[in-house]
Each structure stands twice: as structure tokens, then as C-alpha cells.
Enzyme design. Structure first.
Site, PDB file in Angstrom:
ATOM      1  CB  SER A  74      -0.783   0.048   1.149  1.00 53.99           C
ATOM      2  OG  SER A  74      -1.967   1.173   1.234  1.00 53.99           O
ATOM      3  CB  ILE A  75       3.799   2.032  -1.995  1.00 53.54           C
ATOM      4  CG1 ILE A  75       4.411   0.659  -1.789  1.00 53.54           C
ATOM      5  CG2 ILE A  75       4.789   3.189  -2.222  1.00 53.54           C
ATOM      6  CD1 ILE A  75       5.336   0.586  -0.480  1.00 53.54           C
TER       7      ILE A  75
ATOM      8  CG  ASN B 116      -0.214   3.007 -12.211  1.00 51.38           C
ATOM      9  OD1 ASN B 116      -1.192   2.418 -12.209  1.00 51.38           O
ATOM     10  ND2 ASN B 116       0.735   3.427 -11.140  1.00 51.38           N
TER      11      ASN B 116
ATOM     12  CB  CYS C 194      -1.973   2.455  -8.432  1.00 47.29           C
ATOM     13  SG  CYS C 194      -1.367   2.228  -7.118  1.00 47.29           S
TER      14      CYS C 194
ATOM     15  CE  LYS D 119       1.462  -2.857 -13.904  1.00 44.06           C
ATOM     16  NZ  LYS D 119       2.555  -2.574 -13.174  1.00 44.06           N
TER      17      LYS D 119
ATOM     18  CB  ILE E 287      -3.061  -8.073 -14.069  1.00 41.13           C
ATOM     19  CG1 ILE E 287      -2.322  -9.191 -13.114  1.00 41.13           C
ATOM     20  CG2 ILE E 287      -3.857  -8.620 -15.143  1.00 41.13           C
ATOM     21  CD1 ILE E 287      -3.138 -10.105 -12.388  1.00 41.13           C
TER      22      ILE E 287
ATOM     23  CB  THR F 179      -1.186  -5.382  -7.089  1.00 42.95           C
ATOM     24  OG1 THR F 179      -1.866  -3.854  -6.826  1.00 42.95           O
ATOM     25  CG2 THR F 179       0.293  -5.329  -7.145  1.00 42.95           C
TER      26      THR F 179
ATOM     27  N   GLY G  11       2.963 -11.090  -6.468  1.00 40.58           N
ATOM     28  CA  GLY G  11       3.810 -12.558  -5.943  1.00 40.58           C
ATOM     29  C   GLY G  11       3.214 -13.593  -6.426  1.00 40.58           C
TER      30      GLY G  11
END
Length: 304
Positions: free
Chosen positions: A71-72, A128, A131, A165, A191, A193, A217
Site C-alpha cells: 500500500s505504497i 498507470n 493502482c 496498465k 496485470i 496487483t 507475487g
């Protein structure tokens, strides 16, 4: 690296199909890393926003059994500060450079795209649009009209290739890819996240300061793979595969599903040389299989 790894993404030539996902690897000319940047297919720094923003409050990361929730929130110095340091940091990048931009309106996407397109080192702009942990709850990649408007605005601002994206947090992704393509995107990245959450049961609180974040991941590899396949099967837009890639086998699966190239993200946190291993592994695979060009395996996956 042997010429057999040379590839094209919507006509844009790249030395090989392996690059970092935006926000997971950056270039610092005076810092030594296990990654030989000159061997990357392209470099994509963290997304730039028009105005400075600090990102989300801590905590920003939560590990899971098969991935990482982040959660940047795109901390960014803003376009003006990025422009000031561009030459000193990215002027000498020894591989193709793709700049990722994140806006909060079509006009912001247009301004960012136009500004970043002025640099001759930049070979493409990645939008982007997806997000999942920003201050807004609805991403352009989740809404057909927002997606169309953002891509159209960026398209009008540059003649350079545009990559959109996309988000996995939609009912079906192929129609969104088609909308982005029709609006002017030369390729899509699939994709980003997957929206996720973690809770500390001892403290009875969410682990992340923003409550939710995006899962990346190994856990998301099969999902990303199926979405790349959907896009390749149902649209004509070139696709860059991303999500859960750790090994050469993972990258090969994405390419065989129809991806023209791949992006590696979370894997580099645990294994900084992951991209180098994948590039070397792709070359060995082609040599062992007697395959002349990486393009020969794109989209070759067949039903069992």
C-alpha cells in the site's frame, strides 16, 4: 545476449522481452546492483504524478504465504522535480527507457505524457491506470469511460508508443483492453496487483495504514496468465504480461499465453538478480529447443 531474444512490442523494438514492473526497480548510475541494466529489455521507473505526493501512511507492506500486499500509494516528487533530475539520473540509461505516469484526470495524463515525451531517451509512456491503493477508490482501468478518456487524452499529447496498465479488479479484462486500444494505446500491460487486505489478530487491527492494498507475487501468477490469454484471444492489442513472475518458466508461460514481453516485480525484492536469471534462462530455452526467435513462442499455448 544472442539476437534471438530481440522482440517487438507493438512495433517498438526491444533487445529482449524482460523488464521491471514500475515501482519495483530503479536506476542509480553510481550504485552497484546485481542487475546489469544494459541487459534489460527496458527500464521503467516508479510512476510520476503531476504534483508531489507523499504516498500512503505506514505500514505499507504485509507479507502473505504466497506474495506481498503493498500500500505504497505512489509517493512522487512531482513532475517538476522529476524533470530537474532526469538528465543526471536517466540521461545515460544503457537500455530503452519507458516512463510510467499516473494522473487523477485526463488532463493530468495529457500533461504528464506530453512532458515526458520531450526526452529523446524515452521510447514509450506507460499509463498507470490501475493502482489499487491510491486516494481515489475508482481507477480509470475499472471504468470504460474513465479509461477511454484518459487514454485518448494521453494519445493526443504524444506520438510515442503508449502502454496502458490494466487492472485485474474487473469482471472481464479483454473488453477493457479493447477500449484502451481503440482509444489509442499501442499495447496494454496486464496485470496490476489485486486488491487485498491483511489483519493482525493480536492487535485486532488492519496491518496496512491504508487498510487495503494490492497483492503481488506468486499467488497472482495464474490469474495474470489467464487474463493475458483472454486479451490475446479476444483482442488484437499487444500485451505485456505481469504478475507473479519469478523464474524463466513463469516468463515462458506468459509468452506462450500471448504476451509480447514480461515485467518482473516482487520477485526482485527476494532475489535481486531475478531478471538476469530470466533473461539467461530464456536464451538457454530457445537454444535447447532449437527456436530461432523469441517471437516464435508467443501465443503458442494450446489446449491440453
Amino acid at each position: 545476449m544472442a539476437n534471438r531474444l530481440a522482440c517487438h512490442v507493438a512495433g517498438l523494438p526491444l533487445p529482449n522481452p524482460v523488464m521491471p514492473a514500475s515501482g519495483t526497480f530503479d536506476y542509480h548510475p553510481d550504485v552497484r546492483t546485481p542487475v546489469d541494466v544494459a541487459r534489460l529489455g527496458a527500464l521503467i521507473p516508479k510512476s510520476i504524478t503531476l504534483h508531489p505526493q507523499p504516498g500512503n501512511p505506514p505500514s505499507r507492506l504485509a507479507e502473505t504465504p504466497a506474495g506481498l500486499i503493498n500500500s505504497i500509494g505512489i509517493p512522487s516528487p512531482g513532475l517538476a522535480a522529476f524533470q530537474d533530475k532526469f538528465r543526471s539520473v536517466y540521461g545515460g540509461v544503457p537500455c530503452p527507457l519507458v516512463i510510467s505516469v499516473a494522473g487523477y484526470s485526463p488532463d493530468e495524463y495529457a500533461q504528464l505524457t506530453q512532458a515526458c515525451s520531450r526526452w529523446p531517451e524515452v521510447v514509450a509512456i506507460e499509463l498507470n491506470l490501475s493502482c489499487p491503493n491510491l486516494k481515489t477508490h475508482l481507477m480509470p482501468a475499472q471504468d470504460p469511460i474513465l479509461l477511454r478518456d484518459a487514454v485518448q487524452a494521453a494519445r493526443a499529447a504524444t506520438v510515442k508508443p503508449l502502454w496502458a496498465k490494466l487492472s485485474p479488479n474487473v469482471t472481464t479484462i479483454a473488453p477493457m483492453a479493447a477500449i484502451a486500444h481503440d482509444a489509442g494505446a499501442d499495447a496494454v500491460v496486464a496485470i496490476n496487483t489485486i486488491r487485498a487486505m491483511a489483519i493482525n489478530i493480536e492487535r485486532q487491527k488492519a496491518i496496512l495504514g491504508h487498510f487495503t492494498g494490492g497483492l503481488s507475487g506468486p499467488a497472482i501468477l495464474p490469474i495474470g496468465l489467464s487474463m493475458v490469454w483472454d486479451i490475446a484471444q479476444h483482442t488484437s492489442v499487444p500485451v505485456i504480461g505481469c504478475g507473479g513472475i519469478r523464474t524463466v518458466d513463469d516468463a515462458l508461460m506468459y509468452l506462450m499465453a500471448g504476451a509480447s514481453a514480461v515485467q518482473v516485480g516482487t520477485a526482485t525484492f527476494a532475489h535481486p538478480a531475478a531478471m538476469m536469471d530470466i533473461i539467461n534462462g530464456l536464451d538457454r530455452y530457445l537454444a535447447d529447443q532449437g527456436i530461432a526467435q523469441i517471437a516464435d513462442i508467443i501465443g503458442i499455448a494450446k489446449p491440453a
